[in-house]
Scaffold this active site. Structure first.
Site, PDB file in Angstrom:
ATOM      1  N   CYS A 135      31.775  30.819  45.555  1.00  0.00           N
ATOM      2  CA  CYS A 135      31.824  32.184  46.093  1.00  0.00           C
ATOM      3  C   CYS A 135      31.652  32.193  47.607  1.00  0.00           C
ATOM      4  CB  CYS A 135      30.753  33.043  45.427  1.00  0.00           C
ATOM      5  SG  CYS A 135      30.580  34.646  46.201  1.00  0.00           S
ATOM      6  N   CYS A 154      35.067  34.020  47.088  1.00  0.00           N
ATOM      7  CA  CYS A 154      34.940  35.464  47.377  1.00  0.00           C
ATOM      8  C   CYS A 154      34.720  35.786  48.855  1.00  0.00           C
ATOM      9  CB  CYS A 154      33.767  36.063  46.605  1.00  0.00           C
ATOM     10  SG  CYS A 154      33.516  35.392  44.967  1.00  0.00           S
ATOM     11  N   LYS A 162      37.512  34.602  51.296  1.00  0.00           N
ATOM     12  CA  LYS A 162      38.687  35.386  50.859  1.00  0.00           C
ATOM     13  C   LYS A 162      38.594  36.823  51.373  1.00  0.00           C
ATOM     14  CE  LYS A 162      38.442  37.904  47.643  1.00  0.00           C
ATOM     15  NZ  LYS A 162      38.500  37.699  46.233  1.00  0.00           N
ATOM     16  N   TYR A 210      44.252  36.743  39.681  1.00  0.00           N
ATOM     17  CA  TYR A 210      43.491  37.260  40.823  1.00  0.00           C
ATOM     18  C   TYR A 210      43.833  36.479  42.095  1.00  0.00           C
ATOM     19  CZ  TYR A 210      39.580  39.518  38.108  1.00  0.00           C
ATOM     20  OH  TYR A 210      38.788  40.286  37.318  1.00  0.00           O
ATOM     21  N   GLU A 224      45.927  37.854  45.264  1.00  0.00           N
ATOM     22  CA  GLU A 224      45.166  38.144  46.488  1.00  0.00           C
ATOM     23  C   GLU A 224      45.702  37.341  47.670  1.00  0.00           C
ATOM     24  OE1 GLU A 224      40.871  39.485  44.587  1.00  0.00           O
ATOM     25  OE2 GLU A 224      41.055  37.445  45.327  1.00  0.00           O
ATOM     26  N   HIS A 242      34.735  66.721  49.246  1.00  0.00           N
ATOM     27  CA  HIS A 242      36.036  67.038  49.838  1.00  0.00           C
ATOM     28  C   HIS A 242      35.999  66.881  51.343  1.00  0.00           C
ATOM     29  CE1 HIS A 242      39.956  68.889  49.903  1.00  0.00           C
ATOM     30  NE2 HIS A 242      39.547  69.659  50.876  1.00  0.00           N
ATOM     31  N   GLU A 293      37.579  62.243  44.977  1.00  0.00           N
ATOM     32  CA  GLU A 293      37.371  63.556  44.350  1.00  0.00           C
ATOM     33  C   GLU A 293      38.380  63.785  43.227  1.00  0.00           C
ATOM     34  OE1 GLU A 293      38.472  67.194  46.586  1.00  0.00           O
ATOM     35  OE2 GLU A 293      39.121  65.838  48.186  1.00  0.00           O
TER      36      GLU A 293
HETATM   37  P1  NDP Z   1      43.656  33.493  36.396  1.00  0.00           P
HETATM   38  O1  NDP Z   1      43.316  32.937  35.082  1.00  0.00           O
HETATM   39  O2  NDP Z   1      43.270  34.887  36.744  1.00  0.00           O
HETATM   40  O3  NDP Z   1      45.223  33.389  36.631  1.00  0.00           O
HETATM   41  C1  NDP Z   1      45.912  32.197  36.452  1.00  0.00           C
HETATM   42  C2  NDP Z   1      47.389  32.482  36.624  1.00  0.00           C
HETATM   43  O4  NDP Z   1      48.115  31.280  36.607  1.00  0.00           O
HETATM   44  C3  NDP Z   1      47.940  33.352  35.522  1.00  0.00           C
HETATM   45  O5  NDP Z   1      48.903  34.211  36.070  1.00  0.00           O
HETATM   46  C4  NDP Z   1      48.567  32.331  34.575  1.00  0.00           C
HETATM   47  O6  NDP Z   1      49.637  32.841  33.834  1.00  0.00           O
HETATM   48  C5  NDP Z   1      49.075  31.308  35.568  1.00  0.00           C
HETATM   49  N1  NDP Z   1      49.168  29.973  34.983  1.00  0.00           N
HETATM   50  C6  NDP Z   1      48.230  29.315  34.258  1.00  0.00           C
HETATM   51  N2  NDP Z   1      48.663  28.092  33.903  1.00  0.00           N
HETATM   52  C7  NDP Z   1      49.916  27.959  34.396  1.00  0.00           C
HETATM   53  C8  NDP Z   1      50.869  26.931  34.358  1.00  0.00           C
HETATM   54  N3  NDP Z   1      50.633  25.785  33.711  1.00  0.00           N
HETATM   55  N4  NDP Z   1      52.045  27.143  34.977  1.00  0.00           N
HETATM   56  C9  NDP Z   1      52.300  28.300  35.600  1.00  0.00           C
HETATM   57  N5  NDP Z   1      51.419  29.319  35.684  1.00  0.00           N
HETATM   58  C10 NDP Z   1      50.239  29.150  35.083  1.00  0.00           C
HETATM   59  O7  NDP Z   1      43.068  32.456  37.433  1.00  0.00           O
HETATM   60  P2  NDP Z   1      42.836  32.494  38.983  1.00  0.00           P
HETATM   61  O8  NDP Z   1      42.986  31.082  39.414  1.00  0.00           O
HETATM   62  O9  NDP Z   1      43.664  33.523  39.654  1.00  0.00           O
HETATM   63  O10 NDP Z   1      41.312  32.934  39.089  1.00  0.00           O
HETATM   64  C11 NDP Z   1      40.312  32.205  38.388  1.00  0.00           C
HETATM   65  C12 NDP Z   1      39.157  33.114  38.052  1.00  0.00           C
HETATM   66  O11 NDP Z   1      38.444  33.424  39.233  1.00  0.00           O
HETATM   67  C13 NDP Z   1      39.585  34.419  37.461  1.00  0.00           C
HETATM   68  O12 NDP Z   1      39.533  34.366  36.065  1.00  0.00           O
HETATM   69  C14 NDP Z   1      38.606  35.413  38.001  1.00  0.00           C
HETATM   70  O13 NDP Z   1      37.640  35.685  37.016  1.00  0.00           O
HETATM   71  C15 NDP Z   1      37.965  34.735  39.183  1.00  0.00           C
HETATM   72  N6  NDP Z   1      38.308  35.431  40.432  1.00  0.00           N
HETATM   73  C16 NDP Z   1      37.895  36.712  40.626  1.00  0.00           C
HETATM   74  C17 NDP Z   1      38.213  37.381  41.789  1.00  0.00           C
HETATM   75  C18 NDP Z   1      37.772  38.784  41.983  1.00  0.00           C
HETATM   76  O14 NDP Z   1      36.892  39.237  41.260  1.00  0.00           O
HETATM   77  N7  NDP Z   1      38.373  39.513  42.908  1.00  0.00           N
HETATM   78  C19 NDP Z   1      39.004  36.738  42.832  1.00  0.00           C
HETATM   79  C20 NDP Z   1      39.411  35.409  42.512  1.00  0.00           C
HETATM   80  C21 NDP Z   1      39.063  34.798  41.362  1.00  0.00           C
HETATM   81  P3  NDP Z   1      49.432  33.664  32.473  1.00  0.00           P
HETATM   82  O15 NDP Z   1      49.043  35.060  32.874  1.00  0.00           O
HETATM   83  O16 NDP Z   1      50.779  33.602  31.838  1.00  0.00           O
HETATM   84  O17 NDP Z   1      48.387  32.950  31.703  1.00  0.00           O
END
Ligand code: NDP
Length: 452
Positions: free
Chosen positions: A43, A48, A51, A178, A182, A435, A440
């Site tokens: 984080c 976080c 980022k 995410y 982002e 307001h 709101e």
């Molecule tokens: P996520 O699990 O959110 O997303 C992973 C993405 O990669 C999905 O779109 C997934 O597709 C795709 N993917 C997975 N495997 C493959 C593959 N083999 N080939 C192609 N695409 C693939 O993970 P992130 O890395 O974005 O984030 C990790 C965690 O960190 C999140 O779960 C979140 O909880 C946390 N996080 C939170 C934030 C916040 O609160 N703002 C910010 C950043 C991270 P599909 O949808 O098809 O599975």
């Protein structure tokens, strides 16, 4: 048997640091903590915090444009990445020092080294030292996962994004979660030409369909080239960059390819499975509601358990563990109705059920409004805000709230209190509006848009 420590924490991130501090400062425990990288964890060091600072940095071009609409003379502005990166590094140094101070003040003994388990009560750290401990807490987080495609080594992950020597001109972001979404927005805001490949039909899977549609429309309007149903088959090195060849053989060249395809629990090589700790298919440590593993002296919190991978959740899990084991206050971390925000541009804030989830459980009334906020409308910005409440027909309770727009993360935090308390739509209605604000609209949604 006398142990060297009452608690040894492996991992100095959000969950581990909270548990160590509470156990030591409030539970009177003798606590050791090992961290192989920098104190603060994902984080603070590579997630976080940096980022969000990049999100702020990337938002200025829009602010400059708005300022002109509000009558300010704005000269041509240029972004100096090395200057920003230096300031970012200074800020992270400050935060890491603050984490160290907190632990030191609590009486936690820090070991800047990797730790592994020799048995259920013995930890060995990379310096060769061994410590016996009554309890062990594994809080080692997660690590970016990159699928094994030819040329995968040419891609970078979110870990590297904060250390780029220069800002690339053309970036391919792979993934639709995410992190991918982002970074696509951050880079786009900083003036980088961004293409995003996602293997499925729509990015941000799992979020409310209408809300994510609104985010995607906003991202596209800001210039991000989002290509769904597209995945990379292989990466090849070319002069000055990387060529990405997709599943259909179509190739495109980029200066940088960022893979944000999920994260995996960081649980390997610590001797856990050998001791009888249950591990899931992707390496997640299996724990019960008290964060206890199958080995009674070993607990685990945070992303390494792959429950709900969010910093505030890891903190709650770490705190609940310390309360339970060292303060005699049995506490389970509550994973229900956890709000979160995706810091895309536009931002998404969400708590509770999506329309799709609510519909599956029983009839729900959906209240939606989209509008141009006052500030943006004045500046002739096309961006619309979306606010949505999902309400149970049976109980009148607000089951979910989804907001897309500026400061959606700030707004959803406050709405989440009401939703967590079990507020009904009638409670929202009898709350007087502030307001003029965007929020709101949440208390003036009179008629349901549809019943599902
Ligand atoms: P996520 O699990 O959110 O997303 C992973 C993405 O990669 C999905 O779109 C997934 O597709 C795709 N993917 C997975 N495997 C493959 C593959 N083999 N080939 C192609 N695409 C693939 O993970 P992130 O890395 O974005 O984030 C990790 C965690 O960190 C999140 O779960 C979140 O909880 C946390 N996080 C939170 C934030 C916040 O609160 N703002 C910010 C950043 C991270 P599909 O949808 O098809 O599975």
């Amino acid at each position: 048997m006398a142990f060297d420590y009452d608690l040894f924490v492996i991992g100095g991130g959000s969950g581990g640091v909270r548990a160590a501090r509470i156990a030591a400062a409030e539970g009177g425990a003798r606590v050791g903590l090992a961290e192989e990288s920098r104190m603060g964890g994902t984080c603070v060091i590579r997630g976080c915090v940096p980022k969000k600072l990049m999100v702020f940095a990337s938002g200025f071009p829009e602010i400059f444009k708005e300022a002109q609409a509000f009558g300010w003379d704005v000269p041509d502005m240029a972004f100096d990445w090395p200057r920003f990166r230096r300031a970012l590094e200074t800020e992270l140094d400050r935060l890491e020092a603050a984490y160290r101070r907190t632990l030191q003040n609590a009486g936690v003994v820090m070991h800047d080294a990797r730790a592994v388990l020799e048995d259920a009560h013995t930890v060995r750290i990379a310096t060769g030292e061994r410590f016996t401990t009554k309890h062990v807490l594994i809080a080692t987080g997660g690590w970016p996962f990159v699928p094994k495609i030819p040329g995968a080594e040419l891609a970078v992950t979110s870990n590297e994004m904060f250390h780029l020597p220069a800002l690339p001109k053309r970036v391919l972001v792979v993934g639709g979660g995410y992190i991918a979404s982002e970074f696509a927005c951050i880079l786009n805001g900083l003036g980088v030409k961004v293409t995003q490949y996602y293997r499925g039909a729509q990015i941000l899977r799992g979020f409310d369909d209408e809300a994510r549609g609104h985010v995607v429309a906003g991202m596209a309007a800001h210039g991000i080239d989002i290509r769904c149903n597209r995945d990379v088959a292989r990466l090849e090195k070319v002069a000055g960059g990387v060529r990405a060849v997709d599943m259909t053989g179509v190739a495109a060249e980029f200066d940088l390819v960022l893979y944000a395809t999920g994260r995996r629990p960081n649980s390997g090589g610590m001797g856990l499975a050998e001791l009888g700790v249950g591990m899931g298919a992707s390496g997640q440590i299996e724990v019960d509601g008290w964060s206890q593993t199958a080995v009674p002296s070993i607990y685990a919190v945070g992303d390494v358990t792959d429950r709900l991978n969010l910093t505030p959740v890891a903190i709650r899990e770490g705190h609940a563990f310390a309360d339970t084991v060292f303060r005699g206050v049995a506490t389970r971390a509550d994973h229900d109705l956890v709000p979160s925000a995706v810091f895309t541009q536009p931002e998404l804030g969400t708590v509770g059920l999506t329309e799709e989830q609510a519909k599956a459980l029983g009839p729900a009334d959906v209240y939606v409004t989209t509008f141009r906020p006052m500030r943006g409308a004045f500046a002739a910005r096309p961006d619309k805000v979306l606010m949505k409440l999902v309400v149970s027909v049976a109980t009148g309770r607000v089951l979910g709230c989804h907001i897309v727009g500026p400061e959606a993360g700030e707004m959803i935090q406050v709405v989440a209190v009401a939703v967590k308390m079990g507020a009904t739509k009638a409670d929202f209605d009898r709350t007087v509006a502030v307001h003029p604000t965007m929020s709101e609209e949440l208390v003036t949604l009179r008629k349901a848009t549809r019943r599902v």
